[in-house]
Design a protein around this motif. Structure first.
Motif, PDB file in Angstrom:
ATOM      1  N   ASN A  34      -0.315  21.930 -92.745  1.00  0.00           N
ATOM      2  CA  ASN A  34      -0.101  20.798 -91.840  1.00  0.00           C
ATOM      3  C   ASN A  34      -0.608  19.465 -92.383  1.00  0.00           C
ATOM      4  O   ASN A  34      -0.684  18.480 -91.642  1.00  0.00           O
ATOM      5  N   LYS A  35      -0.960  19.420 -93.661  1.00  0.00           N
ATOM      6  CA  LYS A  35      -1.472  18.176 -94.222  1.00  0.00           C
ATOM      7  C   LYS A  35      -0.346  17.173 -94.441  1.00  0.00           C
ATOM      8  O   LYS A  35       0.745  17.542 -94.848  1.00  0.00           O
ATOM      9  N   ARG A  79       1.713  21.701-106.646  1.00  0.00           N
ATOM     10  CA  ARG A  79       1.435  23.070-106.179  1.00  0.00           C
ATOM     11  C   ARG A  79       1.115  23.073-104.677  1.00  0.00           C
ATOM     12  O   ARG A  79       1.556  23.950-103.935  1.00  0.00           O
ATOM     13  N   LEU A  80       0.322  22.102-104.259  1.00  0.00           N
ATOM     14  CA  LEU A  80      -0.078  22.036-102.851  1.00  0.00           C
ATOM     15  C   LEU A  80       1.049  21.501-101.974  1.00  0.00           C
ATOM     16  O   LEU A  80       1.148  21.853-100.795  1.00  0.00           O
ATOM     17  N   PHE A  81       1.906  20.667-102.557  1.00  0.00           N
ATOM     18  CA  PHE A  81       2.946  19.975-101.798  1.00  0.00           C
ATOM     19  C   PHE A  81       3.955  20.943-101.190  1.00  0.00           C
ATOM     20  O   PHE A  81       4.447  20.732-100.077  1.00  0.00           O
ATOM     21  N   VAL A  82       4.313  22.002-101.912  1.00  0.00           N
ATOM     22  CA  VAL A  82       5.357  22.905-101.448  1.00  0.00           C
ATOM     23  C   VAL A  82       4.803  24.079-100.651  1.00  0.00           C
ATOM     24  O   VAL A  82       5.511  25.044-100.385  1.00  0.00           O
ATOM     25  N   ARG A  83       3.525  24.013-100.303  1.00  0.00           N
ATOM     26  CA  ARG A  83       2.949  25.033 -99.427  1.00  0.00           C
ATOM     27  C   ARG A  83       3.119  24.618 -97.977  1.00  0.00           C
ATOM     28  O   ARG A  83       3.087  23.436 -97.647  1.00  0.00           O
ATOM     29  N   ASN A  84       3.266  25.595 -97.122  1.00  0.00           N
ATOM     30  CA  ASN A  84       3.500  25.304 -95.709  1.00  0.00           C
ATOM     31  C   ASN A  84       2.164  25.121 -94.993  1.00  0.00           C
ATOM     32  O   ASN A  84       1.616  26.044 -94.414  1.00  0.00           O
TER      33      ASN A  84
END
Length: 505
Positions: free
Chosen positions: A285-286, A278-283
């Motif tokens: 800067n991590k 879920r977090l991976f495909v959010r834009n």
């Protein structure tokens, strides 16, 4: 200054080159070795990401033609770990390796804070080791074998084996890759399923491209937009680029076996709102682990080369509205009132259908007035037959018991008894876990396993399998066979307790 330089083999770690140089010189003192390499006291802190390479190159023999870029690109995993970073950050990391950063390069590439951890020990391929000793007279450490997520040797397609040599010591010892670096007699080869082998070899082919071919870099925003475009093509995103994240997580979790995601340190809790996918495909800067980039690309049916050869993306589409009314508000209101009078008894939905455009305009520009003048007439609908929840509860309870029985009798690595797995085993959709199914939920909560209970069941299974196949089972063998990996101290403690209790019986 070094009097000679060993021949650098293809895919050899720089650490391995120095280890062979140390042995050829017959050196015992680590301080003497460092002075010979750097002409001063310089600490070699990282097996995978050495620093002060400019000093090392300056100390090579006069006739050496090896440059710093060759060392970085061909004899460290630099290209893999920087592949998904920006050109600017890649240059910063390269400069840190050349001139010294003072702090660990691992922090810059995102390894230090990542949940995807490096292996604690250097890995070897037994087939490579034998082959290299026969053809070269000595073995050497291969960088492709040290890549996170590498379970197999891509050349021989056999499982890699953990050596006795640590890979993350603060002060590095230079040990050569010989047959005595791992216990050939007591180290059983890890047994993986054919599906896991196929998935991992495909992963390793992408790793090989990043290590040996790719020199391109893309900004993270480009990469995320690329993913959104490909997910849109696969039906996991709307035309505007909004992701159907729940469906994506479910299908991704079904695509990869749970055991494989555990081995790749990328398990997914479908219920969690903060699972890594879920977090991976959010834009944002991590930093993201390159391993997980490759898992997502493999799920999408793409080679990593396609990403780096792509030139343009769309990503999310922001729709801007600059509509300007053709008429004054009063004229629009008059039209709406006329529509109401001409369609007495019509519901709001029917008025909206008849006054397409007009309804939307009025509703957007004067909602208060719209609510005051527009009648609320509810159309009668045929009522659905009420669900008999008691009857459904009894039916689901039977399904749940049958599913749990099937999970427990499964002939293979144990499956954890949790609501999601019970539902999958029952072969039904999400309604199975409706909160009104009181008896079903009570049963599911009673039989659900906490993580330690599941671990113990899996450990007992692994012991039984190893004893059946090989007549013995050490803690290390059990840990690998059960799929925990070789570096989980908490699990190792539980395994020892289970083995001890079995001996007492």
């Amino acid at each position: 200054m070094m009097n000679f330089l060993p021949r650098l083999h293809q895919d050899e770690l720089l650490y391995s080159v120095i280890a062979r140089y140390k042995r050829m010189c017959g050196m015992v003192s680590k301080i003497a070795l460092v002075r010979d390499l750097y002409d001063e006291k310089t600490v070699f802190k990282s097996t995978l990401f050495p620093q002060h390479l400019n000093k090392l190159i300056a100390n090579f023999p006069y006739n050496s033609k090896i440059g710093v870029n060759e060392l970085i690109n061909n004899h460290t995993p630099f290209n893999f770990y920087t592949a998904f970073l920006s050109s600017q950050l890649t240059e910063t990391i390269s400069d840190g390796m050349i001139n010294g950063k003072g702090t660990g390069i691992e922090a810059l590439v995102g390894i230090a804070g990542s949940r995807v951890k490096l292996n604690d020990h250097l890995k070897v391929c037994p087939a490579c080791l034998v082959e290299d000793v026969e053809s070269l007279g000595e073995g050497f450490w291969k960088r492709s074998h040290q890549i996170v997520g590498a379970l197999f040797c891509l050349k021989h397609e056999v499982p890699l084996v953990n050596s006795k040599v640590g890979s993350s010591d603060n002060i590095v010892d230079f040990i050569c890759a010989d047959e005595d670096v791992y216990d050939t007699e007591n180290s059983l080869p890890v047994i993986y399923s054919a599906e896991i082998k196929k998935l991992n070899l495909s992963y390793l082919r992408n790793v090989s491209y990043l290590l040996n071919v790719n020199q391109k870099r893309k900004n993270l925003s480009f990469i995320i937009d690329y993913y959104i475009d490909r997910l849109r093509e696969k039906g996991f995103a709307s035309k505007s680029g909004n992701l159907y994240i729940t469906e994506l997580v479910e299908v991704f979790g079904s695509f990869y076996p749970t055991e494989y995601l555990e081995l790749m340190q990328s398990t997914i809790d479908i219920k969690s709102e903060t699972n890594w996918l879920r977090l991976f495909v959010r834009n944002n800067n991590k930093n993201r682990s390159p391993l997980r980039h490759l898992l997502l690309l493999q799920f999408l049916g793409l080679d990593v080369s396609e990403l780096f050869d792509w030139n343009s993306t769309i990503g999310k589409i922001t729709i801007k509205s600059n509509r300007k009314p053709k008429y004054e508000l009063s004229e629009r209101k008059s039209e709406w009132l006329k529509l109401i009078n001409e369609n007495q008894g019509a519901t709001r939905a029917e008025l909206k259908e008849k006054g397409k455009g007009l309804h939307t305009w009025i509703f957007a520009h004067d909602r208060v007035w719209y609510e005051d003048v527009t009648p609320r007439i509810k159309a009668r609908k045929n009522k659905r037959a009420a669900i008999d929840w008691n009857q459904r509860d009894e039916e689901c309870l039977k399904l749940a018991k049958k599913a749990v029985k099937g999970i427990l009798s499964f002939d293979g690595k144990p499956i954890r008894i949790i609501p999601a797995n019970i539902r999958r085993a029952a072969g039904v959709k999400k309604w199975f876990l409706h909160k009104k199914l009181n008896k079903t939920w009570q049963y599911i909560e009673e039989v659900s396993e906490d993580i330690n209970s599941y671990r113990i069941r899996k450990i007992n299974w692994a012991i039984s399998e190893l004893m059946r196949k090989h007549g013995k089972a050490t803690a290390y063998q059990v840990q690998l066979y059960a799929g925990f990996g070789g570096k989980n101290d908490e699990v190792r403690k539980i395994i020892n307790e289970v083995l001890e209790s079995n001996r007492d019986i």
